[in-house]
Design an enzyme around this catalytic site. Structure first.
Site, PDB file in Angstrom:
ATOM      1  N   GLU A  97      86.439  56.020   9.007  1.00 50.27           N
ATOM      2  CA  GLU A  97      86.690  55.860   7.583  1.00 50.27           C
ATOM      3  C   GLU A  97      85.858  56.834   6.760  1.00 50.27           C
ATOM      4  OE1 GLU A  97      88.170  51.230   7.285  1.00 50.27           O
ATOM      5  OE2 GLU A  97      86.049  51.611   6.938  1.00 50.27           O
ATOM      6  N   CYS A 110      82.054  60.585   0.965  1.00 45.66           N
ATOM      7  CA  CYS A 110      81.192  59.973   1.981  1.00 45.66           C
ATOM      8  C   CYS A 110      81.921  60.081   3.311  1.00 45.66           C
ATOM      9  CB  CYS A 110      80.920  58.511   1.627  1.00 45.66           C
ATOM     10  SG  CYS A 110      79.963  57.624   2.879  1.00 45.66           S
ATOM     11  N   CYS A 117      78.952  53.176  15.969  1.00 42.15           N
ATOM     12  CA  CYS A 117      77.536  53.531  15.860  1.00 42.15           C
ATOM     13  C   CYS A 117      76.775  52.792  16.959  1.00 42.15           C
ATOM     14  CB  CYS A 117      76.988  53.140  14.482  1.00 42.15           C
ATOM     15  SG  CYS A 117      75.309  53.741  14.162  1.00 42.15           S
ATOM     16  N   CYS A 121      72.073  48.338  13.194  1.00 43.77           N
ATOM     17  CA  CYS A 121      71.313  47.834  12.049  1.00 43.77           C
ATOM     18  C   CYS A 121      71.947  46.516  11.580  1.00 43.77           C
ATOM     19  CB  CYS A 121      71.298  48.857  10.916  1.00 43.77           C
ATOM     20  SG  CYS A 121      70.482  50.409  11.369  1.00 43.77           S
ATOM     21  N   CYS A 124      74.532  46.315   8.459  1.00 47.68           N
ATOM     22  CA  CYS A 124      75.610  47.304   8.362  1.00 47.68           C
ATOM     23  C   CYS A 124      76.788  46.926   9.250  1.00 47.68           C
ATOM     24  CB  CYS A 124      75.068  48.678   8.759  1.00 47.68           C
ATOM     25  SG  CYS A 124      76.302  49.993   8.741  1.00 47.68           S
ATOM     26  N   CYS A 342      78.624  50.876   0.490  1.00 48.02           N
ATOM     27  CA  CYS A 342      77.596  51.211   1.469  1.00 48.02           C
ATOM     28  C   CYS A 342      77.400  50.059   2.467  1.00 48.02           C
ATOM     29  CB  CYS A 342      76.289  51.484   0.729  1.00 48.02           C
ATOM     30  SG  CYS A 342      74.952  51.984   1.780  1.00 48.02           S
TER      31      CYS A 342
END
Length: 350
Positions: A97, A110, A117, A121, A124, A342
């Site tokens: 994305e 962005c 990933c 975290c 996220c 975010c």
């Protein structure tokens, strides 16, 4: 037995000297490689048919031997605040994305650097996905091209800024990220200023030092979110191997080599890192290197139970830093209603 079909190599993964060698062996003139490279990186061609200053025979030669694995927009959503989130389909069917964030003063893309990933975290959404693979330089470049097209088509304004803050940890895909920035900033590519590009990292100290050794011209942001190790360990596992002391040393090294001010990103979570004691710890950390702080509104995700801090606590936190000479920007969420803000990117298909 089925015959093995050789897959054509993506022409954008071939070094110019190798491509020139191929073209000369095929009877083409050496200058053809410059024409092809211009079509690929300056004009962002996605097919050989577009390369109209090449002869039909040359285009057929390229078509027979190579491919251009261009990204496709698979889905697109527009937020009530005009943020546009795109789901991009890669040539191997993976999805990533990217987000267009329009404001009065800038038009920001962005972009993602990995499929998923590996850092996990806690706050996220991408961190709850597996990392499938790194994106190559052309796949990152394509996101910029497509998001720029959206900016011009929807708002009649080209991109002004690029942030590597989408899916993935950019510094764990170091070579491809730097190569993509080369294509984006080169006069032979999109010719954007590197000062309008920010690469965000969760904190890979040895790669931050490598950025310094490579004397990069773009901006660096560190996702800090807590300025003591105990708290940071709880929300960012990477801190256990890259603690604050190690990061401080890496950031000082980076600044010494590049003279570029660091941005600290700090999501302010309710009742976790939003006290004046937390603000004091952050202030003390900012003193190690010339820097500024982005205080970021938390965007809830289904996988975690963090909450955004209260407005008065955020104001007190920001004021504490400002009164001590820290440059502070409070970043409000954009695209929250379409999971484009975010920390929310996680490939949710409609």
């Amino acid at each position: 037995m089925e015959p093995v079909v050789a897959t054509k190599k993506d022409i954008r993964k071939i070094k110019p000297e190798k491509l020139q060698e191929f073209l000369i062996e095929a009877g083409e003139k050496p200058f053809r490689v410059k024409q092809v490279e211009e079509w690929l990186w300056k004009k962002s061609a996605t097919s050989f048919a577009e390369m109209t200053n090449l002869s039909k025979a040359t285009r057929e030669l390229l078509e027979d031997n190579f491919t251009i694995n261009a990204l496709q927009v698979d889905e697109q959503q527009v937020s009530s605040d005009q943020t546009i989130k795109s789901m991009f389909r890669l040539h191997d069917r993976h999805l990533v994305e990217g987000v267009l964030i329009p404001t009065d003063s800038r038009m920001t893309a962005c972009v993602s650097s990995q499929v998923g990933c590996s850092l996990a975290c806690k706050f996220c959404a991408t961190g709850y996905m597996d990392r499938k693979r790194n994106l190559d330089a052309a796949e990152i470049y394509d996101q910029v091209v497509l998001i720029n097209q959206q900016a011009e088509e929807n708002y009649q304004v080209p991109l002004s800024n690029i942030v590597y803050m989408g899916m993935g940890e950019p510094l764990l895909n170091y070579a491809n990220v730097l190569q993509s920035i080369e294509h984006i900033t080169s006069p032979k590519g999109l010719n954007m200023s590197p000062k309008r590009i920010t690469v965000s990292t969760a904190g890979i100290a040895k790669m931050i030092k490598k950025l310094g050794d490579d004397q990069v011209k773009f901006n660096l942001a560190l996702s800090l979110h807590a300025a003591n190790d105990e708290k940071r360990n709880r929300i960012m596992a990477i801190n256990e191997s890259n603690n604050l002391e190690v990061l401080r040393e890496a950031l000082q090294y980076f600044y010494q080599k590049t003279r570029t001010r660091i941005t600290f990103e700090y999501i302010v979570f309710y009742d976790f890192n939003d006290t004046l004691e937390d603000a004091k710890e952050l202030w003390q950390f900012t003193k190690y290197v010339p820097s500024k702080v982005n205080l970021i509104e938390y965007n809830p995700i289904a996988e975690a139970d963090f909450k955004n801090t209260e407005e008065d606590r955020l104001d007190q936190f920001a004021r504490y830093l400002e009164n001590r000479g820290v440059t502070v920007n409070v970043r409000r969420s954009r695209g929250k209603d379409i999971d484009a803000a975010c920390g929310q990117l996680a490939i949710k298909q409609k």
